[in-house]
Design a protein around this motif. Structure first.
Motif, short mmCIF file in Angstrom:
data_model
loop_
_atom_site.label_atom_id
_atom_site.label_comp_id
_atom_site.label_asym_id
_atom_site.label_seq_id
_atom_site.Cartn_x
_atom_site.Cartn_y
_atom_site.Cartn_z
N SER A 55 -7.75 3.41 11.62
CA SER A 55 -7.75 4.82 11.63
C SER A 55 -6.64 5.40 11.32
O SER A 55 -5.72 4.72 10.68
CB SER A 55 -7.78 5.03 13.31
OG SER A 55 -6.58 4.61 13.80
N GLU A 56 -6.63 6.64 11.38
CA GLU A 56 -5.51 7.43 10.62
C GLU A 56 -4.08 6.94 11.33
O GLU A 56 -3.15 7.32 10.99
CB GLU A 56 -5.68 8.96 10.54
CG GLU A 56 -6.05 9.79 11.69
CD GLU A 56 -6.29 11.03 11.45
OE1 GLU A 56 -5.82 11.65 10.55
OE2 GLU A 56 -7.12 11.79 12.17
N THR A 57 -4.31 6.75 12.85
CA THR A 57 -3.08 6.33 13.39
C THR A 57 -2.68 4.89 13.26
O THR A 57 -1.50 4.45 13.57
CB THR A 57 -3.38 6.50 14.93
OG1 THR A 57 -4.37 5.40 15.30
CG2 THR A 57 -3.84 7.83 15.18
N PRO A 114 -1.66 5.59 2.17
CA PRO A 114 -1.67 7.05 2.99
C PRO A 114 -0.87 8.26 2.39
O PRO A 114 -1.53 9.34 2.50
CB PRO A 114 -1.04 6.55 4.31
CG PRO A 114 -1.29 5.12 3.92
CD PRO A 114 -1.29 4.57 2.74
N LYS A 118 -2.87 11.62 1.91
CA LYS A 118 -2.50 13.12 2.54
C LYS A 118 -2.29 14.03 1.48
O LYS A 118 -2.81 15.24 1.77
CB LYS A 118 -0.96 12.83 3.43
CG LYS A 118 -1.20 12.16 4.32
CD LYS A 118 0.05 12.02 5.31
CE LYS A 118 -0.15 11.08 6.61
NZ LYS A 118 1.26 10.62 7.04
N PRO A 130 -10.99 13.08 9.13
CA PRO A 130 -9.75 12.17 9.37
C PRO A 130 -9.31 11.39 8.09
O PRO A 130 -10.14 11.39 7.14
CB PRO A 130 -10.55 11.33 10.37
CG PRO A 130 -12.24 11.19 10.07
CD PRO A 130 -11.96 12.95 9.54
N LEU A 131 -8.13 10.83 8.13
CA LEU A 131 -7.55 9.96 7.23
C LEU A 131 -7.71 8.69 7.48
O LEU A 131 -6.84 7.56 7.38
CB LEU A 131 -6.29 10.27 6.89
CG LEU A 131 -6.05 11.54 6.07
CD1 LEU A 131 -4.44 12.12 6.08
CD2 LEU A 131 -6.57 11.57 4.65
N HIS A 132 -8.96 8.01 7.49
CA HIS A 132 -9.21 6.82 7.99
C HIS A 132 -9.14 5.92 6.42
O HIS A 132 -9.52 6.43 5.63
CB HIS A 132 -10.75 6.39 8.47
CG HIS A 132 -10.76 7.19 10.07
ND1 HIS A 132 -9.81 7.43 10.86
CD2 HIS A 132 -11.77 7.87 10.57
CE1 HIS A 132 -10.19 7.85 11.94
NE2 HIS A 132 -11.33 8.41 11.74
N ARG A 133 -9.11 4.63 6.85
CA ARG A 133 -9.00 3.78 5.43
C ARG A 133 -9.50 2.43 5.61
O ARG A 133 -9.47 1.86 6.71
CB ARG A 133 -7.75 4.04 4.77
CG ARG A 133 -6.60 3.35 5.52
CD ARG A 133 -5.17 3.52 4.68
NE ARG A 133 -4.20 3.29 5.46
CZ ARG A 133 -3.34 2.14 5.02
NH1 ARG A 133 -3.70 1.28 4.03
NH2 ARG A 133 -2.41 1.53 5.93
#
Length: 187
Positions: A55-57, A114, A118, A130-133
């Motif tokens: 997740s982005e976190t 990341p 962004k 979201p910035l999931h990867r």
């Protein structure tokens, strides 16, 4: 004449859609117009692999976490030109329809640092996604993603019901009609 008949049928479908009809892949297939012609609906929903992504976190997440709503999962990469073109449209789709019944989930697959992700979102004006990867492409491989971008449509039970390979006009009336039909089926 054919376009007029298609438009009348599609409008009638939207005005008279009920839950069972809208969720039926045959009915959804009738909405395959414009760029949505590339959306291939499965005759039987496909289970998802039990594979995580970041997740982005930085926490591990799974697509199964999104059960209970329709989800459009978009696999993309920072180096992908068609991804750059469609990302603002996916962002607008999330802004318009995202909520309890629908969500756009974006997952950058492969080597996508990341900071580059962004910058990609900032340059494209993306604010709602979201910035999931998926850095090792485990989820992408488990879902047989062979090229980018790929958008996969999941039902509220967390099963794949459709797939669109390549970019699409997600801001068009055809895409919005499809999402509205899905959301109407959950009312």
């Amino acid at each position: 004449m054919r376009k007029i008949v298609s438009l009348v049928l599609y409008t009638a479908f939207l005005l008279g859609a009920n839950g069972a009809l809208a969720a039926d892949t045959a009915a959804l297939s009738a909405l395959r117009q414009g760029d949505m012609k590339k959306m291939n609906f499965h005759s039987t929903p496909k289970p998802l692999p039990d594979v995580g992504f970041m997740s982005e976190t930085g926490a591990e997440a799974r697509l199964q976490d999104y059960q209970g709503k329709y989800v459009l999962v978009n696999f993309w990469a920072t180096w992908c030109a068609p991804c750059r073109a469609e990302m603002p449209m996916l962002d607008a789709l999330q802004a318009s329809y995202g909520g309890d019944r629908f969500e756009v989930v974006t997952i950058a697959t492969g080597h996508n640092p990341p900071p580059a992700m962004k910058k990609f979102f900032a340059d494209a004006g993306v604010e709602n996604l979201p910035l999931h990867r998926d850095p090792k492409q485990m989820l992408a491989r488990g879902m047989a993603v062979m090229g980018l971008p790929v958008s996969v449509l999941l039902d509220p039970e967390g099963r794949e019901i459709g797939r669109l390979m390549g970019d699409a006009d997600w801001s068009g009336t055809e895409a919005r009609a499809l999402i509205e039909a899905l959301i109407a089926s959950e009312s």
